[in-house]
Design a protein around this motif. Structure first.
Motif, PDB file in Angstrom:
ATOM      1  N   LEU A   1       0.836  -1.294   0.046  1.00 59.79           N
ATOM      2  CA  LEU A   1      -0.015   0.001   0.039  1.00 59.79           C
ATOM      3  C   LEU A   1       0.877   1.155  -0.084  1.00 59.79           C
ATOM      4  CD1 LEU A   1      -2.893   1.403   0.409  1.00 59.79           C
ATOM      5  CD2 LEU A   1      -2.431   1.250   2.767  1.00 59.79           C
ATOM      6  N   PHE A   2       0.700   2.108  -0.907  1.00 57.13           N
ATOM      7  CA  PHE A   2       1.460   3.451  -1.075  1.00 57.13           C
ATOM      8  C   PHE A   2       0.568   4.535  -0.513  1.00 57.13           C
ATOM      9  CE2 PHE A   2       2.994   0.393  -4.174  1.00 57.13           C
ATOM     10  CZ  PHE A   2       4.526   0.889  -4.320  1.00 57.13           C
ATOM     11  N   LYS A   3       0.996   5.324   0.338  1.00 63.93           N
ATOM     12  CA  LYS A   3      -0.026   6.506   0.696  1.00 63.93           C
ATOM     13  C   LYS A   3       1.063   7.676   0.337  1.00 63.93           C
ATOM     14  CE  LYS A   3      -2.112   9.062   4.212  1.00 63.93           C
ATOM     15  NZ  LYS A   3      -2.492   9.231   5.721  1.00 63.93           N
ATOM     16  N   TYR A   4       0.539   8.616  -0.308  1.00 67.36           N
ATOM     17  CA  TYR A   4       0.925   9.931  -0.891  1.00 67.36           C
ATOM     18  C   TYR A   4       0.516  10.945   0.104  1.00 67.36           C
ATOM     19  CZ  TYR A   4       1.155   7.102  -5.127  1.00 67.36           C
ATOM     20  OH  TYR A   4       1.510   6.399  -5.837  1.00 67.36           O
ATOM     21  N   SER A   5       1.353  11.969   0.241  1.00 66.48           N
ATOM     22  CA  SER A   5       1.279  13.037   1.308  1.00 66.48           C
ATOM     23  C   SER A   5      -0.063  13.726   1.173  1.00 66.48           C
ATOM     24  CB  SER A   5       2.448  14.021   1.271  1.00 66.48           C
ATOM     25  OG  SER A   5       2.735  14.393   0.135  1.00 66.48           O
ATOM     26  N   GLN A   6      -0.614  13.767   0.125  1.00 68.89           N
ATOM     27  CA  GLN A   6      -1.784  14.557  -0.449  1.00 68.89           C
ATOM     28  C   GLN A   6      -2.595  14.042  -1.636  1.00 68.89           C
ATOM     29  OE1 GLN A   6      -0.510  18.645  -0.529  1.00 68.89           O
ATOM     30  NE2 GLN A   6       0.037  18.446  -2.673  1.00 68.89           N
ATOM     31  N   PRO A   7      -3.803  13.985  -1.751  1.00 70.75           N
ATOM     32  CA  PRO A   7      -4.381  13.725  -3.165  1.00 70.75           C
ATOM     33  C   PRO A   7      -3.857  14.005  -4.350  1.00 70.75           C
ATOM     34  CG  PRO A   7      -6.081  14.131  -1.319  1.00 70.75           C
ATOM     35  CD  PRO A   7      -4.810  14.672  -0.917  1.00 70.75           C
ATOM     36  N   ARG A   8      -3.219  13.233  -5.263  1.00 70.63           N
ATOM     37  CA  ARG A   8      -2.661  13.601  -6.613  1.00 70.63           C
ATOM     38  C   ARG A   8      -2.930  12.725  -7.535  1.00 70.63           C
ATOM     39  NH1 ARG A   8       3.603  12.411  -5.164  1.00 70.63           N
ATOM     40  NH2 ARG A   8       2.888  13.378  -2.904  1.00 70.63           N
ATOM     41  N   ILE A   9      -2.786  13.090  -8.704  1.00 75.27           N
ATOM     42  CA  ILE A   9      -2.517  12.278  -9.922  1.00 75.27           C
ATOM     43  C   ILE A   9      -1.374  11.421  -9.613  1.00 75.27           C
ATOM     44  CG2 ILE A   9      -2.379  11.899 -12.337  1.00 75.27           C
ATOM     45  CD1 ILE A   9      -5.004  12.974 -11.786  1.00 75.27           C
ATOM     46  N   ALA A  10      -1.480  10.229  -9.257  1.00 79.48           N
ATOM     47  CA  ALA A  10      -0.373   9.316  -8.978  1.00 79.48           C
ATOM     48  C   ALA A  10       0.083   8.573 -10.379  1.00 79.48           C
ATOM     49  CB  ALA A  10      -0.816   8.333  -7.845  1.00 79.48           C
ATOM     50  N   GLY A  11       1.212   8.173 -10.322  1.00 81.07           N
ATOM     51  CA  GLY A  11       1.831   7.413 -11.358  1.00 81.07           C
ATOM     52  C   GLY A  11       2.791   6.346 -10.754  1.00 81.07           C
ATOM     53  N   MET A  12       2.779   5.334 -11.601  1.00 83.98           N
ATOM     54  CA  MET A  12       3.657   4.116 -10.968  1.00 83.98           C
ATOM     55  C   MET A  12       3.982   3.600 -12.440  1.00 83.98           C
ATOM     56  SD  MET A  12       2.437   3.790  -8.063  1.00 83.98           S
ATOM     57  CE  MET A  12       2.534   2.396  -7.363  1.00 83.98           C
ATOM     58  N   TRP A  13       5.558   3.210 -11.980  1.00 84.93           N
ATOM     59  CA  TRP A  13       6.183   2.589 -13.141  1.00 84.93           C
ATOM     60  C   TRP A  13       6.840   1.054 -12.569  1.00 84.93           C
ATOM     61  CZ3 TRP A  13      11.400   5.394 -14.830  1.00 84.93           C
ATOM     62  CH2 TRP A  13      12.090   5.577 -13.610  1.00 84.93           C
ATOM     63  N   MET A  14       7.507   0.447 -13.477  1.00 87.62           N
ATOM     64  CA  MET A  14       8.071  -0.927 -13.232  1.00 87.62           C
ATOM     65  C   MET A  14       9.529  -1.113 -13.275  1.00 87.62           C
ATOM     66  SD  MET A  14       5.431  -2.629 -11.954  1.00 87.62           S
ATOM     67  CE  MET A  14       5.609  -4.511 -12.440  1.00 87.62           C
ATOM     68  N   LYS A  15      10.433  -0.077 -12.984  1.00 91.15           N
ATOM     69  CA  LYS A  15      11.707   0.064 -13.001  1.00 91.15           C
ATOM     70  C   LYS A  15      12.330  -0.974 -11.949  1.00 91.15           C
ATOM     71  CE  LYS A  15      15.741   2.655 -12.920  1.00 91.15           C
ATOM     72  NZ  LYS A  15      16.536   4.002 -12.711  1.00 91.15           N
ATOM     73  N   ASN A  16      13.346  -2.004 -12.411  1.00 91.04           N
ATOM     74  CA  ASN A  16      13.552  -3.077 -11.715  1.00 91.04           C
ATOM     75  C   ASN A  16      12.528  -3.779 -10.837  1.00 91.04           C
ATOM     76  OD1 ASN A  16      16.256  -2.006 -11.996  1.00 91.04           O
ATOM     77  ND2 ASN A  16      16.045  -0.267 -10.635  1.00 91.04           N
ATOM     78  N   THR A  17      11.545  -4.037 -11.214  1.00 88.82           N
ATOM     79  CA  THR A  17      10.626  -4.707 -10.779  1.00 88.82           C
ATOM     80  C   THR A  17      10.298  -5.961 -11.609  1.00 88.82           C
ATOM     81  OG1 THR A  17       9.466  -2.695 -10.023  1.00 88.82           O
ATOM     82  CG2 THR A  17       8.035  -4.633  -9.837  1.00 88.82           C
ATOM     83  N   PHE A  18      10.441  -7.077 -11.085  1.00 87.80           N
ATOM     84  CA  PHE A  18      10.377  -8.560 -11.761  1.00 87.80           C
ATOM     85  C   PHE A  18       9.180  -9.130 -11.757  1.00 87.80           C
ATOM     86  CE2 PHE A  18      14.780  -8.112  -9.508  1.00 87.80           C
ATOM     87  CZ  PHE A  18      15.491  -7.560 -10.970  1.00 87.80           C
ATOM     88  N   ILE A  19       8.095  -8.534 -10.821  1.00 88.70           N
ATOM     89  CA  ILE A  19       6.856  -9.220 -10.961  1.00 88.70           C
ATOM     90  C   ILE A  19       5.630  -8.600 -11.524  1.00 88.70           C
ATOM     91  CG2 ILE A  19       5.289 -10.245  -9.234  1.00 88.70           C
ATOM     92  CD1 ILE A  19       7.450  -9.651  -6.828  1.00 88.70           C
ATOM     93  N   PRO A  20       4.971  -9.038 -12.341  1.00 88.61           N
ATOM     94  CA  PRO A  20       3.862  -8.419 -12.860  1.00 88.61           C
ATOM     95  C   PRO A  20       2.850  -8.156 -12.180  1.00 88.61           C
ATOM     96  CG  PRO A  20       3.870 -10.854 -13.588  1.00 88.61           C
ATOM     97  CD  PRO A  20       5.114 -10.794 -12.901  1.00 88.61           C
ATOM     98  N   LEU A  21       2.312  -6.879 -12.095  1.00 92.75           N
ATOM     99  CA  LEU A  21       1.409  -6.408 -10.933  1.00 92.75           C
ATOM    100  C   LEU A  21       0.218  -5.590 -11.478  1.00 92.75           C
ATOM    101  CD1 LEU A  21       4.228  -4.681  -8.749  1.00 92.75           C
ATOM    102  CD2 LEU A  21       3.134  -6.807  -8.183  1.00 92.75           C
ATOM    103  N   ASP A  22      -0.971  -5.734 -10.574  1.00 97.60           N
ATOM    104  CA  ASP A  22      -1.883  -4.903 -10.854  1.00 97.60           C
ATOM    105  C   ASP A  22      -1.790  -3.828  -9.795  1.00 97.60           C
ATOM    106  OD1 ASP A  22      -3.185  -6.269 -12.921  1.00 97.60           O
ATOM    107  OD2 ASP A  22      -4.527  -7.257 -11.776  1.00 97.60           O
TER     108      ASP A  22
END
Length: 144
Positions: free
Chosen positions: A66-87
């Protein structure tokens, strides 16, 4: 010889970065999605969010982050150095899932929320579909 020195420097730098990423510690949060209660890793600081699930080679069936941001925002994620396919499920400040998006290992494409969110929940790819969790459902979150 210069090529060997260059290769050694790159190897050492990559090793140090890998160790630094795995040295980041996470607290746990409890998330209730539909009828399922999960204990997941909790990324609330910038360093934790930047590291996320990098360098992991596996993730148990009911594990996630679970990722929590400091305040509501348009959030972006990427898969740099991530070996597992995720949702990733993006969640607004009221706990409503706004988007569920699939992400593939090592893809540097930014996957963004469609609206401002306060949280993102990453699980193994297919987890949300398997548990019949959809956009519009609400999530209850308990953090330390």
């Amino acid at each position: 010889m210069i090529k060997n020195v260059y290769a050694a420097v790159l190897f050492i730098a990559a090793s140090v970065l890998s160790l630094a990423a795995t040295a980041v510690e996470f607290e746990e949060a409890t998330v209730q999605v539909a009828d399922t209660v999960l204990t997941v890793e909790y990324a609330k600081s910038f360093e934790q969010r930047a590291t996320g699930l990098m360098y992991r080679e596996e993730l148990c069936e009911s594990c996630g982050m679970l990722f929590k941001y400091s305040q509501p925002r348009i959030a972006g994620m990427w898969m740099k150095n991530t070996f597992i396919p995720l949702d990733v499920a993006f969640i607004d400040e009221k706990g409503k899932i706004t988007d569920i998006r699939g992400m593939q290992p090592h893809d540097l494409t930014s996957i963004n929320s469609s609206t401002k969110v306060l949280y993102a929940l990453e699980m193994n790819i297919g987890w949300f579909a398997k548990h019949n969790v959809k956009v519009g459902h609400f999530v209850q979150i308990q953090t330390p």
